[in-house]
Design an enzyme around this catalytic site. Sequence first.
Site, mmCIF file in Angstrom:
data_model
loop_
_atom_site.group_PDB
_atom_site.id
_atom_site.type_symbol
_atom_site.label_atom_id
_atom_site.label_comp_id
_atom_site.label_asym_id
_atom_site.label_seq_id
_atom_site.Cartn_x
_atom_site.Cartn_y
_atom_site.Cartn_z
ATOM 1 N N SER A 50 35.280 44.822 40.617
ATOM 2 C CA SER A 50 34.201 45.652 41.154
ATOM 3 C C SER A 50 34.690 46.685 42.160
ATOM 4 O O SER A 50 33.910 47.538 42.595
ATOM 5 C CB SER A 50 33.131 44.765 41.812
ATOM 6 O OG SER A 50 33.655 44.085 42.938
ATOM 7 N N LYS A 90 25.832 43.125 48.334
ATOM 8 C CA LYS A 90 26.786 44.142 48.770
ATOM 9 C C LYS A 90 26.072 45.273 49.513
ATOM 10 O O LYS A 90 26.523 45.725 50.583
ATOM 11 C CB LYS A 90 27.546 44.689 47.571
ATOM 12 C CG LYS A 90 28.514 43.691 46.955
ATOM 13 C CD LYS A 90 29.198 44.254 45.727
ATOM 14 C CE LYS A 90 30.204 43.273 45.148
ATOM 15 N NZ LYS A 90 30.870 43.799 43.940
#
Length: 806
Positions: A656, A699
């Site tokens: 990611s 996140k």
Amino acid sequence: MKPDDFDKLKVTVDDLRQLYEPPGIEFVSSDQLPPGTRHLGQQRAIDAIRMGIQIESEGHNVFVLGPAGSHRHGLAEELAREQAAKKSPAKDWCYTANFSNPEKPHTLSFPTGKGDQFRRDMRDLIDELRLSIPATFESDDYRNQLKAVEAATQKEVEEQWKELEEHASARNIGVMHTPTGYVLAPIKDEKVIDEEEFSKLPESERAEIQKAIKVLSEELQSNIEHMPQLQKKHRERVKALNRDVMEHAVGVLISDLRKKYRDMPAVVIYLDEVQRNIIENADDFRSPDSSPLPYLVRDSSELFSQYEVNLIVSNKENVAAPVIFEPNPGYTNIIGKVEYRGEMGVLTTDFRMIRPGALLAANGGYLILDMHRVLSHPFVWEALKQALFARQVRIESPGETYGFVSTSTLQPDPIPLDIKVILVGERWLYYLLCVYDSEFNDLFKIAADLDDDLKRSDENIEAYLLLIADRIRERKLLPFHRDAMQKVMQQRARRAEDSERLSMHMRSLEDLLTQSDYWARQRGAEQVNASDVSKSVDEIARRLGRPQARIADAIQRDILLIDTEGACIGQVNGLSVVDLGEFRFGFPVRITATTRIGTGEVVDIEREVKLGGAIHSKGVMILAAALSSRYASNVPLSLHGNVVFEQSYGGVDGDSASVAELCALLSSLARIPIRQNLAVTGSINQLGRVQAIGGVNEKIEGHFDICRERGLDGSHGVVIPRDNIKHLVLREDVIEAVKQGDYSVFAVRDIDEALSILTGIEAGKRDKKDRFPKDSVNYRVETQLIRYAELRKNFAEKPGNDKTLR
């Protein structure tokens, strides 16, 4: 893309969180909702379980696949009970003594409830025998018969001695009894002749007397030797008498049981063996405690206990087939065991100390086991497979099965097994067993895979609300207001990490409902509202948020270096997520990149020091491939780049961060700074397409929390893959900040859009002449790569330099 177009990439407030309004149902509180479907969204698994438990063919046992907390045990048990209600109760099973070989107890099976009746009948028989046997041997009739036997024996003895005495008297020899035995001596005038008088007799007369004594001594010796035979004959007569008396006393009592169980041949045979054993041991029952050493003789209670019945499985209370869930599947709890007792320092056992396991308790029905717990106990899995293959249960210790011990113990007869086993466990366990256990698929042919989530639709939203209302009623919680129900639904989507799906993880749902009810009661409310649900979610984060708070504190104190303002070349804020079981959180991490002339290698420092996982290493290789395919494809790639997660001291995995890493490399090449008030997450493919990642909500919120602590000014934001928009279920405070313009969420499709936002400069696309616009980011990158290639060529052509740089 030009800076003026950046707003087009912003995610709208409506896309940051979906509302869950059920269009077809009107309610204000959960107690107004009707009952719903108990196992929503699991029809595929339900059909598989029903198929498995209804097929009688061998090997069609069931494995239920699903994560812990998915209500897999409850579903399996409910469907098993549903099928069990259609079946008759199972048989009763008993262990009885084997009189010919006590080490191998026999089994008896009975129709439901008859086993307990037979055990009580045998106890009643034993109680009768305790009274009737002593009474029989103490009766006048028995004593008279015994006296007659003794008189007959005494008469034989007397006749034998009388005959000897007559023979001796005819020869003037007397037979005298002394303390040391029998003595023959001459007599005269009915008096014994002493030695002095005997020596005065004529020699011929002395010789005749000695000859007579010799003949009579032989006859006396013969009589003495015949005495044990007479004693044995007497004992046999007494034993025969006892046997006849016992047969009469016992036969009357047992004959009634024979009639009662005449339709069960095995029971009648056992009763015959009981009667035969009692008669054969009649003397033990007559006077079991008459030994001068009574501790060496079994007492009467032990004599009678061998006729008891060990009822190991009784289904008299059941109206259907048994359904058993064994929470602690150790070997003895599954197979059974033989217990021991200490007597005078010695361990002893008998058939009465055989104990059943769950296989026998569920025999004729259904046994549910947790596969992870089964495998965590030694010997259990192999023993379970052996029982299913053999279709019988043999109760023995693992030491005997595997030859670890050689001591003598019981070897009970095996009991036939008619059972359906349902295992529940995680998917990885199922797939590992399929690959590494060749026997697994022969025994568990039906797999029931539970769905983790449910597709969002009007119909499913309505059904899910009914499911929540059912759970509230079952746990006797306060009613939930409509707004609270919607809040719960949002949390179910967040649990699924997808605004278009709803998590089917039932344990987390029930925990959320219970804790929301707690906070409502704490404020004295009669109804749970949305604030109570939010309070419950916040308290979970507070209870488990110590690691998150420590990381945030380190960032605020500049121990972990994270910039949220300004710009920097080759430096970008990536986003990481930490999973701590029931709690996940995200936080920003600094990623830096450096570049120089080289041979086209991009070095992943995390991989070099073995802190990078395989997926992360793959991501770095992909971004290197994207870099080489996008720029200066007609010249050798002459770059040497280094990428690293700064201040990362543990393992790094996942792809990611590959968008962030590529942007840092391109920034270093183009010498264009990246805005530090933004963070970026996303993976990338070789063609520059930005791909979805996991943990997007955590996140975003982790970066938002750091920026809020330092003060939001409208410039802060995060860049995510456009494909992740459907996964957004953000917190209220994040949504409010976006709504007020204090924070932004950008969604991008490719690396060019990400570069444009992070640098504030147009990334640039190739024109018809295959050239990037001048002063664009991509133009500067390609220009630098061409320059590196020229420098590399010039360097390699100089004498004495490394030719591999050509």
